[in-house]
Write a protein that holds these residues in place. Structure first.
Motif, PDB file in Angstrom:
ATOM      1  N   GLY A   1       0.533  -1.286   0.619  1.00 19.43           N
ATOM      2  CA  GLY A   1      -0.035   0.294   0.196  1.00 19.43           C
ATOM      3  C   GLY A   1       0.513   1.297   0.120  1.00 19.43           C
ATOM      4  N   LEU A   2       1.630   1.422   0.576  1.00 19.11           N
ATOM      5  CA  LEU A   2       2.669   2.427   0.413  1.00 19.11           C
ATOM      6  C   LEU A   2       3.231   2.720  -0.624  1.00 19.11           C
ATOM      7  CD1 LEU A   2       4.438   4.956   2.511  1.00 19.11           C
ATOM      8  CD2 LEU A   2       6.301   2.735   2.838  1.00 19.11           C
ATOM      9  N   GLY A   3       3.679   1.202  -1.033  1.00 22.93           N
ATOM     10  CA  GLY A   3       4.463   1.245  -2.970  1.00 22.93           C
ATOM     11  C   GLY A   3       3.514   1.995  -3.697  1.00 22.93           C
ATOM     12  N   VAL A   4       2.237   1.696  -4.099  1.00 19.80           N
ATOM     13  CA  VAL A   4       1.154   2.407  -4.600  1.00 19.80           C
ATOM     14  C   VAL A   4       0.865   3.675  -3.984  1.00 19.80           C
ATOM     15  CG1 VAL A   4      -1.017   2.042  -5.383  1.00 19.80           C
ATOM     16  CG2 VAL A   4      -0.231  -0.073  -4.327  1.00 19.80           C
ATOM     17  N   TRP A   5       1.065   4.338  -2.549  1.00 21.32           N
ATOM     18  CA  TRP A   5       0.713   5.950  -2.239  1.00 21.32           C
ATOM     19  C   TRP A   5       1.959   6.568  -3.250  1.00 21.32           C
ATOM     20  CZ3 TRP A   5       2.296   7.584   1.975  1.00 21.32           C
ATOM     21  CH2 TRP A   5       2.383   9.555   2.459  1.00 21.32           C
TER      22      TRP A   5
END
Length: 60
Positions: free
Chosen positions: A41-45
């Protein structure tokens, strides 16, 4: 026949094996699952901060 020390070590080994299983299933696996989903999720964000949100471009 087996010596008393052999029986004691088997019981202790079995208890440690159960403890290791419970530790893996109750602590390690949930931490790995939360860490994996959170890092994805952090990577996508972070990716969306630079590339913009998904979807077709807005008309001008």
């Amino acid at each position: 026949m087996s010596a008393p020390d052999d029986t004691t070590s088997r019981v202790r080994r079995k208890r440690m094996e159960i403890f290791a299983f419970l530790f893996l299933t109750a602590v390690v696996m949930p931490v790995l699952a939360v860490g994996t989903v959170g890092s994805y999720g952090l990577g996508v964000w972070i990716y969306q901060m630079f590339a913009g949100p998904p979807g077709p471009p807005l008309p001008h």
